[in-house]
Design a protein around this motif. Structure first.
Motif, PDB file in Angstrom:
ATOM      1  N   ALA A   1       0.611  -1.348   0.071  1.00  8.95           N
ATOM      2  CA  ALA A   1      -0.449   0.006  -0.022  1.00  8.95           C
ATOM      3  C   ALA A   1       1.508   1.122   0.065  1.00  8.95           C
ATOM      4  O   ALA A   1       1.994   1.139   0.245  1.00  8.95           O
ATOM      5  N   PRO A   2       0.486   2.528  -0.152  1.00  8.32           N
ATOM      6  CA  PRO A   2       1.224   3.227  -0.315  1.00  8.32           C
ATOM      7  C   PRO A   2       1.447   4.242   0.595  1.00  8.32           C
ATOM      8  O   PRO A   2       2.938   5.353   0.818  1.00  8.32           O
ATOM      9  N   ARG A   3       0.585   3.964   1.860  1.00 12.68           N
ATOM     10  CA  ARG A   3       1.077   4.288   3.036  1.00 12.68           C
ATOM     11  C   ARG A   3       1.279   3.376   4.469  1.00 12.68           C
ATOM     12  O   ARG A   3       0.686   1.907   4.272  1.00 12.68           O
ATOM     13  N   THR A   4       1.974   3.448   5.330  1.00 13.16           N
ATOM     14  CA  THR A   4       2.695   2.740   6.276  1.00 13.16           C
ATOM     15  C   THR A   4       1.895   3.644   7.572  1.00 13.16           C
ATOM     16  O   THR A   4       2.582   4.244   7.936  1.00 13.16           O
ATOM     17  N   LEU A   5       1.650   2.575   8.694  1.00 13.84           N
ATOM     18  CA  LEU A   5       1.418   2.723  10.199  1.00 13.84           C
ATOM     19  C   LEU A   5       2.397   2.181  10.881  1.00 13.84           C
ATOM     20  O   LEU A   5       2.276   1.255  10.965  1.00 13.84           O
TER      21      LEU A   5
ATOM     22  N   LEU B   1      -5.721  -5.580   3.526  1.00  9.84           N
ATOM     23  CA  LEU B   1      -5.636  -3.983   4.631  1.00  9.84           C
ATOM     24  C   LEU B   1      -5.141  -2.892   2.972  1.00  9.84           C
ATOM     25  O   LEU B   1      -4.643  -2.971   2.226  1.00  9.84           O
ATOM     26  N   PRO B   2      -6.042  -1.607   4.153  1.00  6.64           N
ATOM     27  CA  PRO B   2      -5.405  -0.096   3.106  1.00  6.64           C
ATOM     28  C   PRO B   2      -3.936   0.346   3.532  1.00  6.64           C
ATOM     29  O   PRO B   2      -4.376   0.928   2.722  1.00  6.64           O
ATOM     30  N   VAL B   3      -3.282   0.155   3.899  1.00  7.01           N
ATOM     31  CA  VAL B   3      -2.512   0.023   4.885  1.00  7.01           C
ATOM     32  C   VAL B   3      -1.272  -0.434   4.825  1.00  7.01           C
ATOM     33  O   VAL B   3      -1.703  -2.204   5.290  1.00  7.01           O
TER      34      VAL B   3
ATOM     35  N   ASP C   1       4.712   6.657   7.629  1.00  4.13           N
ATOM     36  CA  ASP C   1       4.311   8.023   7.590  1.00  4.13           C
ATOM     37  C   ASP C   1       3.448   8.268   9.010  1.00  4.13           C
ATOM     38  O   ASP C   1       4.135   9.892   9.018  1.00  4.13           O
ATOM     39  N   ALA C   2       2.840   7.828  10.159  1.00  2.00           N
ATOM     40  CA  ALA C   2       3.189   8.085  11.265  1.00  2.00           C
ATOM     41  C   ALA C   2       2.711   6.762  12.127  1.00  2.00           C
ATOM     42  O   ALA C   2       3.248   5.694  11.393  1.00  2.00           O
ATOM     43  N   ALA C   3       3.250   7.485  13.413  1.00  2.00           N
ATOM     44  CA  ALA C   3       2.295   6.031  14.593  1.00  2.00           C
ATOM     45  C   ALA C   3       1.425   5.940  15.421  1.00  2.00           C
ATOM     46  O   ALA C   3       0.985   7.694  14.708  1.00  2.00           O
TER      47      ALA C   3
ATOM     48  N   LEU D   1      -8.282   2.988  10.065  1.00  2.00           N
ATOM     49  CA  LEU D   1      -7.603   2.710   8.725  1.00  2.00           C
ATOM     50  C   LEU D   1      -7.537   2.573   7.347  1.00  2.00           C
ATOM     51  O   LEU D   1      -7.106   3.047   6.847  1.00  2.00           O
ATOM     52  N   VAL D   2      -9.404   2.421   7.312  1.00  2.00           N
ATOM     53  CA  VAL D   2      -9.574   3.266   6.074  1.00  2.00           C
ATOM     54  C   VAL D   2      -9.673   4.497   5.515  1.00  2.00           C
ATOM     55  O   VAL D   2      -8.650   5.287   5.010  1.00  2.00           O
ATOM     56  N   GLU D   3     -10.031   5.634   6.477  1.00  2.00           N
ATOM     57  CA  GLU D   3      -9.479   7.592   6.613  1.00  2.00           C
ATOM     58  C   GLU D   3      -8.008   7.010   6.714  1.00  2.00           C
ATOM     59  O   GLU D   3      -7.880   7.792   5.446  1.00  2.00           O
ATOM     60  N   PHE D   4      -7.487   7.089   7.174  1.00  2.00           N
ATOM     61  CA  PHE D   4      -5.591   7.044   7.058  1.00  2.00           C
ATOM     62  C   PHE D   4      -5.076   6.441   5.810  1.00  2.00           C
ATOM     63  O   PHE D   4      -4.791   7.635   5.385  1.00  2.00           O
ATOM     64  N   ALA D   5      -5.353   5.390   4.958  1.00  2.00           N
ATOM     65  CA  ALA D   5      -4.751   5.309   3.535  1.00  2.00           C
ATOM     66  C   ALA D   5      -5.598   5.989   2.887  1.00  2.00           C
ATOM     67  O   ALA D   5      -4.735   6.541   1.818  1.00  2.00           O
ATOM     68  N   ARG D   6      -6.718   6.819   3.026  1.00  2.00           N
ATOM     69  CA  ARG D   6      -7.105   7.890   1.884  1.00  2.00           C
ATOM     70  C   ARG D   6      -5.911   9.364   2.065  1.00  2.00           C
ATOM     71  O   ARG D   6      -6.098   9.945   1.482  1.00  2.00           O
ATOM     72  N   GLY D   7      -5.346   9.927   2.757  1.00  2.00           N
ATOM     73  CA  GLY D   7      -4.658  10.281   3.107  1.00  2.00           C
ATOM     74  C   GLY D   7      -5.602  11.644   3.920  1.00  2.00           C
ATOM     75  O   GLY D   7      -6.550  12.003   3.608  1.00  2.00           O
TER      76      GLY D   7
END
Lengths: 458, 458
Positions: A72-76, A140-142, A173-175, A452-458
């Motif tokens: 996925a583009p983003r990592t938590l 997962l989206p992230v 990208d964030a914790a 998680l869904v919202e975070f994936a959206r940025g």
């Protein structure tokens, strides 16, 4: 999203069993009970969910590190802990390591267990969400990384060491720290940061300046031999005035002005903030200042504090015993607000003591780390706010906590914005009958899924 | 007199056995061990010597009261104690309740036993002298009364009660406390009095003024909730300045000027008084004042003191724990010099706290009694001085002690001049291997015999 929420509802008994699996394994870091077993359980859970996991040694209890890479583009980076507080000497309504669900007055059906609130319940809940998303969406989206430590209840002693050694693997990208954020009044409280803390000890002993040097001596000598106890009292008195204002020159230096964003948050906060509840919860008759609302909150959040946590000298038993003590100690802390640094504060305190003629008083630092906060504008924070709003909840947002945690590891060491929380309610951490409501545990999972869904959206 | 001294020499083994009889009977008032048995032993001893004795109940341990009436013109009231300190947890070179004579480095043959110095040895020695005088002279030159308490090690809790109830029976010309007065350097030190003491506790708790009222709360609240600990520090600071001078208005009021007699004693004392020994004995580098000789002695003996015996608040363990305590306590004492009265001092302290805005701080008195001293001109004192001079010893005379004892019962309640001491040396009271030298025990008896003869002469 509807399918995800319905899936959580439909499988919630199995989800509770997963939480039970975690709380049934005692893992008391302070007493060395069940720690390797619990680390293994967490690592296995990550593997079950399709990830890779490793139990990484430190000079203390190991850290469970894991990754679920979905391309996925983003990592938590998910931060958590697998250790809990002791239960020694406590009386519980249900065995602390079983995970029974009992009906609690005022709360309804709740799981009662050590760690179910702080924080095995939220951690298990997060894993349940991962499972659900994979079941419903296939993926997962992230991307996720996990850093689950075993020493949170000991003050995260070796977490800085782990972070320093594994900085590269921890890129994200964030914790995020999973936690139940609804309080006893049902209000969802969200904090965007923590204060820093410097915990130190002042010790005044007899020496070249006078006073008994080796042991306390007969109290009758106080007439001609100086007292380290009086000397410590005098030194303390130079640090704080009768109005409790800090008199240490330079301690306020560098304190950041309240930002425009924070002022906005304060104004919003003041609309729901209830002074009386704070006083009642702490059995206190009045605040230190005759202030209310934003003005009181501004003090609470943006004033540094110099507190005496403990004070001891001489004979403190019940009997009559006259003694001229050879030593007096004050355990103290400075709560640091944004822009303060422990090193600077230590230097300022030392210089103050020296300048006032107390160079002989020892200042020993036990622990210190700077504050940490994330702007409300950060995507990870906005994602969490949108997530709970999607579930019909308006969070009360605090610019940061009055308390402290070493989250500078995220904001400072790793340069990651972070968010903490989620719906759900629990209570009595570090106490008997620690609990989390079943309904809250379910709401938590739904809010995390949305996050998680919202975070994936940025 | 020669016959008396020779008789002591000739029968000293039997005299040592009498001391052994006393120390072999444990009598630990604090632990309730062997107390009735010891009281009986003392009463029996008085009866053996031809007197009448009675074990008189009090609300605590009984007092042994006795009389040996010889129809003499003068009567001496002998004060003593039959209780000793515990030995629990101590390691001794010889069993503490046997009375073995061992060779002690620097001291020679010495009896090692709990109480042999403090003060069963001197008490047994006094009785040996009575026995000797009756053997040699057929009768005593003075009438004796005995008041031997069982609570000295507990602070003489019920002695005032006993004195109040038995004032008539306690009539005498003077009181005397048998004690070995030669110190470790072989110097015979004689005190003509004691300071008074007021032992009290200040407690600052959260209340209407602010602060946590019920329990300590999370330390992060120190930023907006007041601290009872800081408040106590502030209050203490109003009482004593950085130079340790007492700032309590009125505390020096009524302090008696040093009398001409005392100034004379001080001048004599300064010739043998050794500042360095005091510093070394207490492991102290320097005195509170840059004074020497008479000037330092004047401070030591005639300055009131306000001492902190103990100070406690909050968390004082080894760990890091932030806490805003709900209570802070100081255990304190005022040493009172001649003309000071506990009631006045209490009122002065209370008024000081109130005036400085600390009416909420509790002042609880644990114990208090005024100073007591006897003029060097009193016949009983002169008799003791002449007695030791007859044995070739020049005593170092102190107008009074730096320490405290409830001897106001003699000087105040009973209006009796008093003397304490006698030759002899012992040490380590309240400690393992308490001892008295055999040679000193013999010298003690000789000095007491001379004292009784001198006292009879007037």
């Amino acid at each position: 999203m509807e399918r995800i929420l319905a899936h959580i509802d439909d499988h919630f008994d199995a989800h509770l069993d997963q939480a039970r699996r975690f709380v049934r394994q005692p893992s008391i870091s302070g007493e060395g009970i069940g720690m390797p077993e619990m680390a293994r359980l967490v690592a296995d859970r990550i593997t079950e969910l399709g990830g890779r996991a490793e139990i990484v040694p430190t000079d203390g209890w190991p850290v469970v590190y894991g990754e679920i890479d979905q391309g996925a583009p983003r990592t938590l980076l998910v931060y958590g802990m697998y250790d809990v507080q002791p239960v020694e000497g406590e009386t519980w309504m249900a065995p602390p390591f079983e995970g029974q669900v009992v009906s609690l007055e005022g709360h309804g059906p709740s799981m009662v267990a050590r760690g179910v609130y702080n924080t095995k319940g939220p951690l298990a809940g997060f894993f349940n969400v991962v499972h659900t998303l994979r079941e419903v969406e296939g993926r997962l989206p992230v991307n996720l990384k996990f850093m689950i430590e075993g020493e949170e209840e000991l003050g995260s002693v070796h977490l800085p060491q782990f972070v320093a050694r594994h900085r590269d693997r921890l890129r994200a990208d964030a914790a995020y720290f999973p936690f139940y954020m609804e309080n006893a009044q049902g209000k969802p409280v969200m904090w965007l940061g923590v204060k820093g803390i410097l915990f130190f000890e002042l010790t005044c002993r007899g020496g070249d300046w006078g006073g008994p040097t080796v042991r306390g001596i007969h109290g009758s000598n106080a007439v001609w031999i100086s007292s380290p106890t009086w000397r410590l009292v005098q030194a303390l008195r130079t640090m704080v005035g009768p109005d409790e204002r800090i008199l240490v020159d330079g301690l306020y230096d560098g304190v950041a002005p309240v930002s425009a964003d924070d002022e906005e948050l304060l104004a919003a906060l003041a609309r729901t903030f209830d002074e009386q509840t704070i006083l009642q919860d702490h059995d206190v008759k009045r605040f230190k200042y005759d202030l209310r609302g934003v003005d009181l909150l501004r003090r609470y959040l943006y004033d540094p504090t110099l507190n005496i946590d403990g004070l001891v000298s001489g004979y403190v038993g019940a009997a009559t015993k006259t003694l001229l003590p050879h030593e007096a100690r004050a355990k103290m802390d400075v709560r640091m607000v944004p822009n303060m640094e422990p090193e600077t504060v230590v230097a300022t305190l030392r210089a103050h003591l020296d300048r006032h003629g107390y160079a002989d008083i020892e200042l020993r630092v036990n622990e210190g780390y700077p504050p940490a906060k994330t702007s409300v504008r950060q995507p990870v924070v906005q994602a969490l706010i949108r997530a709970v709003r999607r579930l019909g909840v308006e969070p009360e947002i605090w610019p940061h906590l009055g308390g402290s945690a070493p989250f500078y590891l995220f904001t400072g060491e790793l340069r990651l914005p972070f968010a903490m929380g989620g719906l759900g309610h629990g209570g009595r951490p570090h106490s008997p009958n620690e609990y989390a409501t079943v309904e809250g545990m379910k709401r938590f999972e739904k809010s995390v899924a949305a996050f998680l869904v919202e975070f994936a959206r940025g």
